[in-house]
Design an enzyme around this catalytic site. Sequence first.
Site, short mmCIF file in Angstrom:
data_model
loop_
_atom_site.label_atom_id
_atom_site.label_comp_id
_atom_site.label_asym_id
_atom_site.label_seq_id
_atom_site.Cartn_x
_atom_site.Cartn_y
_atom_site.Cartn_z
N CYS A 7 0.86 -1.17 0.00
CA CYS A 7 0.00 0.00 0.00
C CYS A 7 0.90 1.23 0.00
O CYS A 7 2.11 1.11 -0.21
CB CYS A 7 -0.96 -0.01 1.18
SG CYS A 7 -0.16 0.10 2.79
N SER A 8 0.34 2.38 0.26
CA SER A 8 1.11 3.61 0.19
C SER A 8 2.30 3.61 1.14
O SER A 8 3.42 3.86 0.73
CB SER A 8 0.22 4.82 0.50
OG SER A 8 -0.76 4.95 -0.50
#
Length: 98
Positions: A7-8
């Site tokens: 994810c980020s």
Amino acid sequence: MNILLVCSAGMSTSLLVTRMEKAAKDKGLEIKIEAHPVAEAEVYGKEADMILLGPQVRFQLQNIRSLFPEKPVEVIDTRDYGMMNGEKVLNHVLEVLD
């Protein structure tokens, strides 16, 4: 079996990892599941049997697939991610890797 979630920043998927681990334990499966930032996917993806992207980094799908053409790389279903449905995400992984 090793599953990588990206994810980020590697933080938003940590709860999903916990829920997937619980679902695996309930099924009697030993599965290593890790979450890392998408920037580290090239490093951690080498060990993974499957790589799952959080919906917020879906734009990286083709990039990650090009790094690991021999592995399944998919975006986690937005609804399952939002509900943190670890069991459903794990079941999908098991279907793909079966």
